[in-house]
Design an enzyme around this catalytic site. Structure first.
Site, mmCIF file in Angstrom:
data_model
loop_
_atom_site.group_PDB
_atom_site.id
_atom_site.type_symbol
_atom_site.label_atom_id
_atom_site.label_comp_id
_atom_site.label_asym_id
_atom_site.label_seq_id
_atom_site.Cartn_x
_atom_site.Cartn_y
_atom_site.Cartn_z
ATOM 1 N N CYS A 89 -2.198 -2.705 7.469
ATOM 2 C CA CYS A 89 -1.826 -3.562 6.496
ATOM 3 C C CYS A 89 -0.496 -4.392 6.599
ATOM 4 O O CYS A 89 -0.637 -5.626 6.233
ATOM 5 C CB CYS A 89 -1.986 -2.882 5.248
ATOM 6 S SG CYS A 89 -3.932 -2.280 5.232
ATOM 7 N N LYS A 120 -7.118 -4.956 -3.059
ATOM 8 C CA LYS A 120 -7.832 -5.694 -1.850
ATOM 9 C C LYS A 120 -8.952 -4.686 -1.381
ATOM 10 O O LYS A 120 -8.484 -3.277 -1.553
ATOM 11 C CB LYS A 120 -6.710 -6.001 -0.699
ATOM 12 C CG LYS A 120 -5.921 -5.000 -0.204
ATOM 13 C CD LYS A 120 -4.912 -5.560 0.544
ATOM 14 C CE LYS A 120 -4.056 -4.237 1.103
ATOM 15 N NZ LYS A 120 -4.828 -3.456 1.874
ATOM 16 N N ASP A 122 0.841 -1.149 -0.013
ATOM 17 C CA ASP A 122 -0.092 0.041 0.064
ATOM 18 C C ASP A 122 0.793 1.413 0.048
ATOM 19 O O ASP A 122 0.533 2.002 0.799
ATOM 20 C CB ASP A 122 -1.086 0.143 1.195
ATOM 21 C CG ASP A 122 -1.962 -1.214 1.229
ATOM 22 O OD1 ASP A 122 -2.033 -2.009 0.289
ATOM 23 O OD2 ASP A 122 -2.771 -1.109 1.921
HETATM 24 C C1 VGL Z 1 -4.627 0.714 5.621
HETATM 25 C C2 VGL Z 1 -6.218 1.593 7.060
HETATM 26 C C3 VGL Z 1 -7.184 1.587 5.899
HETATM 27 C C4 VGL Z 1 -3.310 0.403 5.514
HETATM 28 C C5 VGL Z 1 -5.556 0.387 4.679
HETATM 29 O O1 VGL Z 1 -2.967 0.143 4.045
HETATM 30 O O2 VGL Z 1 -2.534 -0.017 6.363
HETATM 31 N N1 VGL Z 1 -4.934 1.283 6.732
HETATM 32 N N2 VGL Z 1 -7.030 0.988 5.080
#
Ligand code: VGL
Ligand code: ZN
Length: 197
Positions: free
Chosen positions: A151, A106, A9
């Protein structure tokens, strides 16, 4: 033993100026780019929500960002709207090398969030990453990216549960640290055998 680097991410919304900015989130880009050359297989993940996703506080009247709520699959933090499919915020950081082997998206099911690269937050719906790794004979993973305490941590602990060995170099990760979540997740990961350096 075949190794893979999994980059979690590293998207604009998790970097300074983004909708769910992780402090110093952009600082992971240079170390991650430098690490890529050392791995035969590089996999990137992308948080990829439809507009109005159930993890967004805006979808819950009367609730605000960073509140928690009860979902059918358990507790869920409510987030600011972020990583909406196709938005500028959902794009990878412009300086990140994205010439990896696979991109896993995702969090695209409206009713379930997905922190982990392996399973959605119901802990049963698979993303398919496990099969990809196993069919390619990969058993040792290095996880880097954002956010360390969400994540990255969920992915690391799922990977351990599935029997992969997991390395986590903290210099290539940054955390949100919501109510002490960083210390809690570091401890949880250590207990599950994640090698944190
Ligand atoms: C994430 C919160 C919501 C992350 C993704 O990538 O850690 N955190 N969505
Ligand atoms: Zn998300």
């Amino acid at each position: 033993m075949t190794k893979a680097l999994i980059v979690i991410d590293v998207q604009n919304d998790f970097c300074p100026g983004g909708a769910l900015a992780v402090p110093d989130g952009d600082q992971v880009v240079a170390p991650i780019n430098a690490m890529m050359a050392g791995f035969e297989t590089v996999i990137l993940t992308q948080d990829w929500h439809p507009a109005g996703h159930s993890s967004f506080a805006s979808a819950h009247p009367g609730r605000g960002p960073f509140d928690t709520t009860e979902m059918p699959y358990g507790q869920q933090v409510l987030w600011p709207d972020h990583c909406v499919q196709g938005s500028a915020g959902s794009a990878f950081h412009p300086d990140l090398r994205t010439d990896g082997d696979l991109i896993i998206r995702k969090g695209f099911r409206p009713q379930v969030d997905s922190y982990s690269a392996f399973f959605e937050n119901d802990q049963t719906t698979p993303t398919g990453l496990e099969g990809y790794l196993r069919t390619r004979g990969i058993s040792e993973l290095t996880l880097v990216g954002l956010a360390l305490d969400f994540c990255v941590a969920f992915s690391a602990m799922d990977a351990r549960r599935l029997g992969f060995s997991v390395n986590l170099p903290q210099n290539a990760c940054r955390a949100i640290d919501l109510d002490g979540s960083l210390a809690t997740q570091i401890e949880n990961m250590r207990q599950k055998g994640v090698i944190i350096t």
